[in-house]
Design a protein around this motif. Structure first.
Motif, PDB file in Angstrom:
ATOM      1  N   GLY A   8       0.785  -1.221   0.000  1.00 14.37           N
ATOM      2  CA  GLY A   8       0.000   0.000   0.000  1.00 14.37           C
ATOM      3  C   GLY A   8       0.817   1.270   0.000  1.00 14.37           C
ATOM      4  N   SER A   9       2.152   1.158  -0.154  1.00 12.16           N
ATOM      5  CA  SER A   9       2.995   2.357  -0.176  1.00 12.16           C
ATOM      6  C   SER A   9       3.802   2.405  -1.464  1.00 12.16           C
ATOM      7  CB  SER A   9       3.922   2.409   1.038  1.00 12.16           C
ATOM      8  OG  SER A   9       4.853   1.354   1.011  1.00 12.16           O
ATOM      9  N   LEU A  10       4.164   3.622  -1.857  1.00 12.44           N
ATOM     10  CA  LEU A  10       4.865   3.874  -3.110  1.00 12.44           C
ATOM     11  C   LEU A  10       6.198   4.535  -2.819  1.00 12.44           C
ATOM     12  CD1 LEU A  10       5.145   4.244  -6.184  1.00 12.44           C
ATOM     13  CD2 LEU A  10       3.647   6.246  -6.002  1.00 12.44           C
ATOM     14  N   ALA A  11       7.278   3.865  -3.227  1.00 12.18           N
ATOM     15  CA  ALA A  11       8.618   4.415  -3.074  1.00 12.18           C
ATOM     16  C   ALA A  11       9.161   4.775  -4.443  1.00 12.18           C
ATOM     17  CB  ALA A  11       9.542   3.404  -2.394  1.00 12.18           C
ATOM     18  N   ALA A  12       9.657   5.987  -4.583  1.00 11.79           N
ATOM     19  CA  ALA A  12      10.289   6.421  -5.826  1.00 11.79           C
ATOM     20  C   ALA A  12      11.797   6.345  -5.664  1.00 11.79           C
ATOM     21  CB  ALA A  12       9.863   7.841  -6.169  1.00 11.79           C
ATOM     22  N   VAL A  13      12.461   5.726  -6.617  1.00 12.44           N
ATOM     23  CA  VAL A  13      13.919   5.653  -6.630  1.00 12.44           C
ATOM     24  C   VAL A  13      14.401   6.560  -7.753  1.00 12.44           C
ATOM     25  CG1 VAL A  13      15.934   4.171  -6.948  1.00 12.44           C
ATOM     26  CG2 VAL A  13      13.932   3.313  -5.710  1.00 12.44           C
ATOM     27  N   VAL A  14      15.139   7.598  -7.395  1.00 15.33           N
ATOM     28  CA  VAL A  14      15.571   8.599  -8.364  1.00 15.33           C
ATOM     29  C   VAL A  14      17.095   8.618  -8.438  1.00 15.33           C
ATOM     30  CG1 VAL A  14      13.521  10.012  -7.968  1.00 15.33           C
ATOM     31  CG2 VAL A  14      15.598  10.471  -6.666  1.00 15.33           C
ATOM     32  N   GLY A  15      17.588   9.209  -9.524  1.00 11.17           N
ATOM     33  CA  GLY A  15      19.031   9.313  -9.703  1.00 11.17           C
ATOM     34  C   GLY A  15      19.348   9.448 -11.174  1.00 11.17           C
ATOM     35  N   PRO A  16      20.546   9.916 -11.496  1.00  8.68           N
ATOM     36  CA  PRO A  16      20.930  10.108 -12.903  1.00  8.68           C
ATOM     37  C   PRO A  16      21.119   8.778 -13.619  1.00  8.68           C
ATOM     38  CG  PRO A  16      22.806  10.463 -11.457  1.00  8.68           C
ATOM     39  CD  PRO A  16      21.613  10.292 -10.558  1.00  8.68           C
ATOM     40  N   SER A  17      21.215   8.839 -14.944  1.00  7.01           N
ATOM     41  CA  SER A  17      21.482   7.645 -15.738  1.00  7.01           C
ATOM     42  C   SER A  17      22.804   7.019 -15.293  1.00  7.01           C
ATOM     43  CB  SER A  17      21.559   8.009 -17.220  1.00  7.01           C
ATOM     44  OG  SER A  17      20.318   8.492 -17.673  1.00  7.01           O
ATOM     45  N   GLY A  18      22.821   5.682 -15.177  1.00  2.87           N
ATOM     46  CA  GLY A  18      24.021   4.975 -14.778  1.00  2.87           C
ATOM     47  C   GLY A  18      24.281   4.936 -13.292  1.00  2.87           C
ATOM     48  N   SER A  19      23.326   5.406 -12.503  1.00  2.00           N
ATOM     49  CA  SER A  19      23.537   5.464 -11.051  1.00  2.00           C
ATOM     50  C   SER A  19      23.264   4.145 -10.351  1.00  2.00           C
ATOM     51  CB  SER A  19      22.656   6.550 -10.437  1.00  2.00           C
ATOM     52  OG  SER A  19      21.280   6.279 -10.673  1.00  2.00           O
ATOM     53  N   GLY A  20      22.539   3.228 -11.022  1.00  2.00           N
ATOM     54  CA  GLY A  20      22.205   1.948 -10.397  1.00  2.00           C
ATOM     55  C   GLY A  20      20.720   1.705 -10.271  1.00  2.00           C
ATOM     56  N   LYS A  21      19.889   2.627 -10.780  1.00  2.00           N
ATOM     57  CA  LYS A  21      18.436   2.477 -10.640  1.00  2.00           C
ATOM     58  C   LYS A  21      17.921   1.209 -11.315  1.00  2.00           C
ATOM     59  CE  LYS A  21      17.022   6.261 -12.592  1.00  2.00           C
ATOM     60  NZ  LYS A  21      18.311   6.594 -13.259  1.00  2.00           N
ATOM     61  N   SER A  22      18.341   0.986 -12.550  1.00  2.00           N
ATOM     62  CA  SER A  22      17.851  -0.180 -13.288  1.00  2.00           C
ATOM     63  C   SER A  22      18.351  -1.478 -12.660  1.00  2.00           C
ATOM     64  CB  SER A  22      18.284  -0.103 -14.751  1.00  2.00           C
ATOM     65  OG  SER A  22      17.662   0.988 -15.399  1.00  2.00           O
ATOM     66  N   SER A  23      19.576  -1.461 -12.144  1.00  2.00           N
ATOM     67  CA  SER A  23      20.103  -2.645 -11.464  1.00  2.00           C
ATOM     68  C   SER A  23      19.298  -2.955 -10.216  1.00  2.00           C
ATOM     69  CB  SER A  23      21.579  -2.440 -11.104  1.00  2.00           C
ATOM     70  OG  SER A  23      22.378  -2.343 -12.258  1.00  2.00           O
ATOM     71  N   LEU A  24      18.934  -1.919  -9.477  1.00  2.00           N
ATOM     72  CA  LEU A  24      18.121  -2.112  -8.277  1.00  2.00           C
ATOM     73  C   LEU A  24      16.785  -2.739  -8.637  1.00  2.00           C
ATOM     74  CD1 LEU A  24      17.710   0.364  -5.337  1.00  2.00           C
ATOM     75  CD2 LEU A  24      15.713  -0.730  -6.331  1.00  2.00           C
ATOM     76  N   LEU A  25      16.167  -2.249  -9.713  1.00  2.00           N
ATOM     77  CA  LEU A  25      14.869  -2.777 -10.131  1.00  2.00           C
ATOM     78  C   LEU A  25      14.995  -4.233 -10.570  1.00  2.00           C
ATOM     79  CD1 LEU A  25      12.125  -1.251 -10.242  1.00  2.00           C
ATOM     80  CD2 LEU A  25      12.358  -1.293 -12.723  1.00  2.00           C
ATOM     81  N   ALA A  26      16.064  -4.554 -11.304  1.00  2.00           N
ATOM     82  CA  ALA A  26      16.256  -5.923 -11.776  1.00  2.00           C
ATOM     83  C   ALA A  26      16.479  -6.891 -10.617  1.00  2.00           C
ATOM     84  CB  ALA A  26      17.434  -5.975 -12.744  1.00  2.00           C
ATOM     85  N   VAL A  27      17.210  -6.458  -9.600  1.00  3.46           N
ATOM     86  CA  VAL A  27      17.413  -7.299  -8.412  1.00  3.46           C
ATOM     87  C   VAL A  27      16.092  -7.483  -7.663  1.00  3.46           C
ATOM     88  CG1 VAL A  27      18.491  -7.380  -6.127  1.00  3.46           C
ATOM     89  CG2 VAL A  27      19.864  -6.809  -8.135  1.00  3.46           C
TER      90      VAL A  27
END
Length: 226
Positions: free
Chosen positions: A32-51
């Motif tokens: 029931g909660s929404l967390a936004a993960v922000v950061g520039p390209s290449g910072s690790g956002k996509s890796s975090l999502l894939a994990v």
């Protein structure tokens, strides 16, 4: 906690060395909660999502999905977990050109071993929730970019996931449509009680999220609690 990343480190081969994509990252998100993960390209956002999606196994640390720790699970077990517990909204909708909006959702039930015909009422319910009940029989080329992204979101919810992971949902949309899509994500997170992680580089529409976490060089540096 429905989603629990605990002290996760992920590295990739880089010549004779290894490149650190995630450096001891911890993130917990309740239903029931929404967390936004922000950061520039290449910072690790996509890796975090894939994990978090169990698509990549980290070097160390643990991933918990709805109380299940994924460490040591087989590929088949992880696939079953994703199918039943995790909804993924990719940056591009990747809708099947030959299928209608309703059929895009119904095929998810078929993948789960259920009758696609029997799943149509659920598909129609979700399309109504995203404001597309009247577009159920239209194919992707008959829908706008914003409408295709709404189908993408509804499809991710088809199997009632407890965790919803969303990658840059507004990157191809204008300001107004982007705001509408993020408003919809917030509404559906609360309505369906999912633990939602939204990865984005755009902070414009994040006033309604429950938590913002910032990634720099693989480190979750400025988590802001509820």
């Amino acid at each position: 906690m429905t989603l629990d990343l605990n002290d996760v480190t992920l590295t990739y081969p880089d010549g004779d060395h290894r490149l650190t994509a995630l450096d001891r990252v911890s993130l917990r998100v309740d239903r029931g909660s929404l967390a936004a993960v922000v950061g520039p390209s290449g910072s690790g956002k996509s890796s975090l999502l894939a994990v978090a999606a169990t698509l990549i196994t980290p070097d160390s640390g643990t991933v918990g999905i709805d109380g299940t720790v994924t460490t040591g699970m087989s590929r088949r077990e992880l696939t079953a977990l994703r199918r039943t517990k995790i909804g993924i909204v990719f940056q591009q909708p990747n809708l099947v050109a030959s299928l209608t909006a309703a059929e895009q959702l119904q095929v998810m039930a078929q993948i789960d071993g259920r009758s696609p015909g029997g799943a149509r009422p659920r598909a129609m319910e979700l399309l109504d929730a995203v404001g597309l009940a009247g577009q159920a029989d239209r194919r992707p080329h008959q829908l706008s970019g914003g409408q295709r992204q709404r189908v993408n979101i509804a499809r991710a919810l088809m199997n009632d996931p407890t965790v919803l992971l969303i990658d840059e949902p507004t990157s191809a949309l204008d300001h107004e449509r982007g705001a509408a899509v993020l408003g919809l994500i917030t509404e559906l997170t609360h309505r369906n009680a999912t633990a939602t992680v939204l990865v984005t580089h755009d902070r414009t529409h994040l006033t309604a999220v429950d938590r913002i976490a910032e990634v720099h060089d693989g480190r979750l540096t400025t988590p802001v609690p509820n």
